[in-house]
Design an enzyme around this catalytic site. Sequence first.
Site, PDB file in Angstrom:
ATOM      1  N   ARG A  40      11.960  13.276 -23.546  1.00  0.00           N
ATOM      2  CA  ARG A  40      10.580  13.905 -23.381  1.00  0.00           C
ATOM      3  C   ARG A  40      10.400  14.769 -22.478  1.00  0.00           C
ATOM      4  NH1 ARG A  40       6.178   9.175 -22.234  1.00  0.00           N
ATOM      5  NH2 ARG A  40       7.319   9.397 -20.304  1.00  0.00           N
ATOM      6  N   CYS A 129      11.981  -2.300  -3.661  1.00  0.00           N
ATOM      7  CA  CYS A 129      11.362  -1.694  -2.410  1.00  0.00           C
ATOM      8  C   CYS A 129      10.564  -2.669  -1.711  1.00  0.00           C
ATOM      9  CB  CYS A 129       9.955  -0.671  -3.297  1.00  0.00           C
ATOM     10  SG  CYS A 129       8.905  -1.692  -4.467  1.00  0.00           S
ATOM     11  N   GLN A 156       1.256  -4.695  -3.051  1.00  0.00           N
ATOM     12  CA  GLN A 156       1.720  -3.460  -3.549  1.00  0.00           C
ATOM     13  C   GLN A 156       1.056  -2.667  -4.155  1.00  0.00           C
ATOM     14  OE1 GLN A 156       5.792  -6.698  -4.057  1.00  0.00           O
ATOM     15  NE2 GLN A 156       5.965  -4.902  -5.440  1.00  0.00           N
ATOM     16  N   HIS A 242       3.287  -0.260   0.509  1.00  0.00           N
ATOM     17  CA  HIS A 242       3.402  -1.754   0.175  1.00  0.00           C
ATOM     18  C   HIS A 242       3.105  -2.276   1.666  1.00  0.00           C
ATOM     19  CE1 HIS A 242       4.578  -1.060  -3.632  1.00  0.00           C
ATOM     20  NE2 HIS A 242       5.760  -1.422  -3.471  1.00  0.00           N
ATOM     21  N   ASN A 313       6.491   2.941  -0.063  1.00  0.00           N
ATOM     22  CA  ASN A 313       7.270   2.347  -0.858  1.00  0.00           C
ATOM     23  C   ASN A 313       8.350   3.441  -1.934  1.00  0.00           C
ATOM     24  OD1 ASN A 313       4.732   2.645  -2.104  1.00  0.00           O
ATOM     25  ND2 ASN A 313       5.885   2.580  -4.188  1.00  0.00           N
TER      26      ASN A 313
END
Length: 332
Positions: A40, A129, A156, A242, A313
Amino acid sequence: MAGYRVAVVGATGAVGKTILKVLAERKFPVRSLNLFATSRSAGTTIEFNGTPVEVREIALGEIKGADFAFFCAASQASKELAPALAAAGTIVIDKSSVFRMDPAVPLVVPEVNPGRIRSHRGIIASPNCSTIQLVVAIKPVYDMSRITRLIVSSYQSVSGTGHDAVDELAVQTRVVLDGGRAEPRVYPRQIAFNALPHIDAFEESGYTGEEMKLVRETRKILEDDQMRITATTVRVPVFYGHSEAVTLETSRPLGVPDVIERFSRAPGVVVSADPADYHTAVECAGRDEVFVSRIRKDIAFDNGISMWVVSDNLRKGAATNAVQIAEMITGA
């Protein structure tokens, strides 16, 4: 020409684009760069150091020959391609969860367990993360006294899910402010002005996959299978960064001033001693450090310490950690 042949698999995603940014910022010695993504995105271009680079479709034969391959695509790509690339001499630094708990694959955070890099057999896993910022924050305490119990609640940001989630939060926010009704697509429920205690699939225990990643990965990185850990992970309407509320219990009592002093000397940590001078995701976006604040004596445990931990993150939680691993291998 000096430098390394670098491939980024999943280059058009949020983490892939951040890896390219970090490679350029940190002046990693890139001799040649090849970018890969799904069909794509193949044919698009991404600029690196002022030069447009065409993105190609992911294919083993195209990636072979790279010195380093950063994988930040779907887990299936890592599972299918990483072993063959490692066998051909490429060092794979993988951000997926495929190899993290494999006993033969080191799970590395350079500030915490750099020595584990030496044991790699061509594949090095980069942790989740939320795990990365957690272990950077608790390792200085662990070095003072073994942590026997750990309780963490994470808050998060949507960028942890990807570009579509960032767009969903932006769209839903506008819709709700205009008096409309938000239509969830990426998340199971409305994320704008909401908090979802649901990241990843639920396991039979009632914990989610994200929560158990925190448990299992932390134990592996610290090489302590006996540490008692419980986690609750929450998706919140924040774009980047986060946050974690962390409470830990140590085997012997520690003074808060001593803990703060140890944090001040810890690699990759920015610490605040003033409880009112706490860090938030907004201020930490775009930074590579892990920010620790609100450090206090916990009143529920005799040997308890509580703290607030924040990090970007996409950078330290993903891209920067991966690039740091490559830097440690090359001495760059």
